[in-house]
Design a protein around this motif. Structure first.
Motif, mmCIF file in Angstrom:
data_model
loop_
_atom_site.group_PDB
_atom_site.id
_atom_site.type_symbol
_atom_site.label_atom_id
_atom_site.label_comp_id
_atom_site.label_asym_id
_atom_site.label_seq_id
_atom_site.Cartn_x
_atom_site.Cartn_y
_atom_site.Cartn_z
ATOM 1 N N TRP A 53 7.273 -8.738 -23.350
ATOM 2 C CA TRP A 53 6.833 -7.989 -24.370
ATOM 3 C C TRP A 53 5.167 -8.383 -25.036
ATOM 4 O O TRP A 53 4.215 -7.353 -24.705
ATOM 5 N N TRP A 54 5.407 -9.619 -25.702
ATOM 6 C CA TRP A 54 3.731 -10.678 -26.085
ATOM 7 C C TRP A 54 3.142 -10.366 -24.747
ATOM 8 O O TRP A 54 2.070 -10.829 -24.870
ATOM 9 N N GLU A 55 3.211 -10.915 -23.473
ATOM 10 C CA GLU A 55 2.744 -10.844 -23.016
ATOM 11 C C GLU A 55 1.951 -9.667 -22.118
ATOM 12 O O GLU A 55 0.596 -9.687 -22.277
ATOM 13 N N HIS A 56 2.289 -8.418 -22.137
ATOM 14 C CA HIS A 56 2.334 -7.674 -22.352
ATOM 15 C C HIS A 56 1.319 -6.983 -22.657
ATOM 16 O O HIS A 56 -0.210 -6.121 -23.044
ATOM 17 N N VAL A 57 1.222 -7.058 -24.441
ATOM 18 C CA VAL A 57 1.087 -6.819 -25.757
ATOM 19 C C VAL A 57 -0.655 -7.302 -24.585
ATOM 20 O O VAL A 57 -1.667 -6.705 -25.492
ATOM 21 N N GLN A 58 -0.249 -8.580 -24.627
ATOM 22 C CA GLN A 58 -1.943 -9.079 -25.035
ATOM 23 C C GLN A 58 -2.714 -8.954 -23.786
ATOM 24 O O GLN A 58 -3.864 -8.129 -23.887
ATOM 25 N N GLN A 59 -2.325 -8.073 -22.262
ATOM 26 C CA GLN A 59 -2.777 -8.282 -21.668
ATOM 27 C C GLN A 59 -3.144 -6.535 -22.185
ATOM 28 O O GLN A 59 -4.390 -6.102 -21.509
ATOM 29 N N ALA A 60 -2.110 -5.777 -22.546
ATOM 30 C CA ALA A 60 -2.998 -4.187 -22.727
ATOM 31 C C ALA A 60 -4.049 -4.438 -23.854
ATOM 32 O O ALA A 60 -5.054 -4.372 -24.172
ATOM 33 N N ILE A 61 -4.452 -5.353 -25.150
ATOM 34 C CA ILE A 61 -5.140 -5.468 -25.524
ATOM 35 C C ILE A 61 -6.899 -5.572 -24.716
ATOM 36 O O ILE A 61 -7.603 -4.731 -24.758
ATOM 37 N N LEU A 62 -6.357 -6.610 -23.793
ATOM 38 C CA LEU A 62 -7.695 -7.395 -23.255
ATOM 39 C C LEU A 62 -7.860 -5.637 -22.105
ATOM 40 O O LEU A 62 -8.646 -5.940 -21.659
ATOM 41 N N LYS A 63 -7.113 -4.984 -21.667
ATOM 42 C CA LYS A 63 -7.680 -4.322 -20.777
ATOM 43 C C LYS A 63 -8.192 -2.898 -21.624
ATOM 44 O O LYS A 63 -9.344 -2.614 -21.005
ATOM 45 N N CYS A 64 -7.728 -2.340 -22.916
ATOM 46 C CA CYS A 64 -8.422 -1.756 -23.874
ATOM 47 C C CYS A 64 -9.514 -1.990 -23.678
ATOM 48 O O CYS A 64 -10.804 -1.131 -23.520
ATOM 49 N N ASN A 65 -10.196 -3.331 -23.718
ATOM 50 C CA ASN A 65 -11.397 -3.699 -25.246
ATOM 51 C C ASN A 65 -12.581 -3.956 -23.615
ATOM 52 O O ASN A 65 -13.516 -3.665 -23.589
ATOM 53 N N ALA A 66 -11.804 -4.375 -21.979
ATOM 54 C CA ALA A 66 -12.625 -4.050 -21.008
ATOM 55 C C ALA A 66 -12.941 -2.443 -20.620
ATOM 56 O O ALA A 66 -14.268 -2.189 -19.651
ATOM 57 N N THR A 67 -12.480 -1.469 -21.110
ATOM 58 C CA THR A 67 -13.536 -0.616 -20.916
ATOM 59 C C THR A 67 -14.153 0.037 -21.781
ATOM 60 O O THR A 67 -15.584 0.664 -20.868
ATOM 61 N N ASN A 68 -15.063 -1.699 -22.000
ATOM 62 C CA ASN A 68 -15.934 -1.216 -22.884
ATOM 63 C C ASN A 68 -16.336 0.236 -24.392
ATOM 64 O O ASN A 68 -18.178 0.601 -23.954
ATOM 65 N N LEU A 69 -15.401 1.024 -24.310
ATOM 66 C CA LEU A 69 -15.694 2.190 -25.483
ATOM 67 C C LEU A 69 -15.512 2.006 -27.035
ATOM 68 O O LEU A 69 -16.000 2.913 -27.717
ATOM 69 N N PHE A 168 1.645 -12.487 -33.507
ATOM 70 C CA PHE A 168 -0.233 -12.220 -34.081
ATOM 71 C C PHE A 168 -0.024 -13.050 -35.164
ATOM 72 O O PHE A 168 -1.241 -13.540 -35.332
ATOM 73 N N THR A 169 0.300 -13.133 -36.483
ATOM 74 C CA THR A 169 0.154 -13.770 -37.755
ATOM 75 C C THR A 169 0.816 -15.171 -38.048
ATOM 76 O O THR A 169 -0.012 -16.158 -38.590
ATOM 77 N N GLY A 170 2.070 -15.481 -37.340
ATOM 78 C CA GLY A 170 2.568 -16.413 -37.942
ATOM 79 C C GLY A 170 3.607 -16.275 -38.699
ATOM 80 O O GLY A 170 4.305 -17.133 -38.370
ATOM 81 N N GLU A 171 3.840 -15.388 -39.386
ATOM 82 C CA GLU A 171 4.905 -14.640 -40.415
ATOM 83 C C GLU A 171 5.873 -13.838 -40.260
ATOM 84 O O GLU A 171 5.537 -12.881 -39.484
ATOM 85 N N ILE A 172 6.944 -14.099 -40.621
ATOM 86 C CA ILE A 172 7.951 -13.129 -40.697
ATOM 87 C C ILE A 172 8.222 -12.165 -41.396
ATOM 88 O O ILE A 172 8.830 -12.994 -42.136
ATOM 89 N N THR A 173 8.212 -11.069 -40.869
ATOM 90 C CA THR A 173 8.443 -10.396 -41.975
ATOM 91 C C THR A 173 9.126 -8.870 -42.137
ATOM 92 O O THR A 173 9.054 -8.257 -40.137
ATOM 93 N N THR A 174 9.924 -7.689 -42.884
ATOM 94 C CA THR A 174 10.121 -7.057 -42.404
ATOM 95 C C THR A 174 9.760 -5.874 -43.278
ATOM 96 O O THR A 174 9.136 -6.445 -44.525
ATOM 97 N N GLU A 223 -6.988 -18.940 -33.301
ATOM 98 C CA GLU A 223 -6.958 -19.004 -32.132
ATOM 99 C C GLU A 223 -6.703 -18.063 -31.423
ATOM 100 O O GLU A 223 -7.355 -17.446 -30.310
ATOM 101 N N LEU A 224 -6.005 -17.193 -31.774
ATOM 102 C CA LEU A 224 -5.529 -15.801 -31.281
ATOM 103 C C LEU A 224 -6.717 -14.579 -30.728
ATOM 104 O O LEU A 224 -6.858 -14.406 -29.861
ATOM 105 N N ALA A 225 -7.240 -14.312 -32.310
ATOM 106 C CA ALA A 225 -8.569 -14.372 -31.784
ATOM 107 C C ALA A 225 -9.571 -13.718 -31.088
ATOM 108 O O ALA A 225 -10.732 -13.005 -30.944
#
Length: 496
Positions: A53-69, A168-174, A223-225
């Motif tokens: 899931w986490w790998e796919h989340v990152q790839q989806a964000i990068l793919k969205c960024n690549a639209t340059n919109l 994303f954050t290093g914090e664990i909340t619910t 570092e993730l940003a």
């Protein structure tokens, strides 16, 4: 401000970037292009990898960024919607201990049933508003009983969205909403359920810090940003299960309002201000996204595991490479009633509305000399619609009587055949909207940082179309035949 919304689905991850001023989606992306694997090590089991899931989340964000919109540096908050009821376990070093046991996994049914009896049916229902059933707490109990070495290493148990928030954050909340979907919240006392902890022998320290749904759940690690081309330290300001989030995205926030969704699973989700429950726990009541101890807005949820997944199976197995659009067109050329074929769609684990029975999917009246693939395409969609009608009748028994249902024009509701079968079977108009879970998560993020309010977040949302019932009597005949076939299967299970 721009807002980033993430929808962690079973099939894929979708992300959207939305302008907070106009509430318009600027760009979206989905990853991967093909549907993600569900790991089934045994019949009735269903798992996925949280790290996938986490790998796919990152790839989806990068793919969205690549639209340059849009400019990624203008994103000011992140919202997360996620597949409900999953179990993610990490150790003290925040390593994932095993695959997530996801929503459609049936292995913990008997554990939940025993807990229901041990605690007392009335006590469970009046305090947790549900049977422990096959929900997250019971899945954790299964791990404790069957994988003690794994259980001993657990530092925190989480829902899928909590895990992505942590990455994303290093914090664990619910949140209360998340804990309620795991049957870990006592609504009567408005606290974590001591009865469930005691019954299953859980240490309270396993549960993350509880925060409001619309609040800061941590800030983006620098570092993730840098990796994702985002600004560091922007907040994750919203986390919610996919169905409460779908309701939010359709502006279903007040008592009496109802949303529907027909993706891999099917859901009808109504808002109530009463601590209501079904005596058989066939439908479930959870804290809605806007639940507070002062204003108890609850989501009454009917979930049907075997819906869109049947349509996918038909496409992959019998569709001969057809797209969903072509299948819908073929189905539309077949008359209502599918030339006599009836399909029971429950082939995706135990069904709560059927008292946690695993019925399986069944084809009836198939004539090898008469029927073609298009008949099956239509029969699958009608069978799914009939399953919604069956569940909606249970909701009506429990005082939820919608006069209109809101749905996104997506997944099964993108099919005119399915939508008409749904409307005519249920006898309720459907308002269709341009709706998306990732956009809903983005809007939730905006509310979480105060950029939007509940009152103005949906000021620009208008229905695309209203579909009214027009052939109820005809569909009633088809539905009653389908219901009789289902009753026969249920009787067969009872007599085994």
């Amino acid at each position: 401000m721009l807002l980033l919304g993430i929808d962690l689905g079973t099939s894929s991850i979708k992300v959207s970037v939305t302008d907070s001023q106009t509430q318009k989606c600027l760009a979206s992306a989905q990853y991967p292009d093909k549907e993600s694997e569900i790991i089934a090590l045994r019949p009735g089991w269903a798992e996925q990898s949280p790290e996938m899931w986490w790998e796919h989340v990152q790839q989806a964000i990068l793919k969205c960024n690549a639209t340059n919109l849009y400019n990624p540096k203008e994103i000011g908050a992140i919202g997360i919607a996620y597949q409900m009821h999953g179990l993610v376990l990490i150790d003290k070093d925040r390593n994932v201990l095993r695959n997530s046991i996801i929503w459609c996994d049936s292995r913990a049914v008997e554990i939940g049933n025993k807990a229901f009896d041990a605690i007392g049916n009335e006590k469970c229902l009046s305090e947790m508003l549900n049977s422990p059933g096959n929900f997250t707490a019971s899945k954790l109990a299964w791990v404790k009983e069957n994988e003690p070495d794994v259980y001993q290493k657990i530092d925190k148990m989480m829902l899928p969205g909590d895990f992505i928030g942590m990455k994303f954050t290093g914090e664990i909340t619910t949140s209360i909403s998340s804990l309620s979907e795991g049957i870990l919240w006592n609504f009567k006392e408005d606290e974590i359920s001591e009865e469930i902890l005691k019954q299953y022998g859980f240490d309270k320290r396993l549960i993350p810090e509880v925060r409001e749904v619309f609040s800061e759940h941590g800030r983006l690690k620098p570092e993730l940003a840098a990796k994702l081309a985002l600004r560091p330290n922007i907040p994750v300001s919203y986390k919610a299960g996919d169905q409460p989030n779908n309701a939010l995205s359709l502006n279903v926030l007040k008592p009496g309002e109802v949303a529907a969704n027909a993706g891999t699973s099917g859901v009808v989700y109504g808002v109530s201000d009463q601590l209501t429950y079904d005596k058989q726990s066939r439908i479930n009541t959870f804290a809605h996204v806007n639940y507070t101890t002062q204003k108890k807005h609850l989501g009454v949820l009917l979930c049907i595991n075997g819906t869109g997944i049947l349509n996918r199976w038909v496409k992959n197995t019998l569709g001969s490479g057809n797209s969903y659009e072509q299948m819908n067109a073929d189905a539309a050329r077949v008359p209502a009633g599918s030339n006599g074929i009836r399909i029971i769609p429950f082939g995706n684990g135990a069904e709560r509305m059927l008292n946690n029975k695993t019925v399986g999917a069944h084809f009836h009246n198939l004539d090898l000399n008469l029927h073609k693939s298009a008949d099956i395409f239509r029969a699958a969609q009608e069978g799914i619609a009939f399953s919604f009608r069956y569940g909606l009748d249970i909701m009506r028994e429990n005082g939820m009587n919608p006069t209109v249902i809101r749905a996104g024009k997506a997944n099964m509701f993108s099919s005119e055949v399915f939508t008409k079968a749904f409307v005519n079977s249920c006898g309720i108009p459907v308002e269709l909207y341009e709706n998306d879970g990732s956009v809903g998560a983005a809007i939730g993020a905006g509310i979480g940082v105060g950029e939007l309010t509940m009152e103005n977040a949906f000021s620009n949302v208008k229905a695309l179309k209203v579909v009214e019932p027009e052939a109820q009597e005809e569909y009633e005949v088809f539905y009653q035949e389908w219901r009789g076939l289902l009753a026969a299967h249920l009787d067969g299970l009872h007599n085994r």
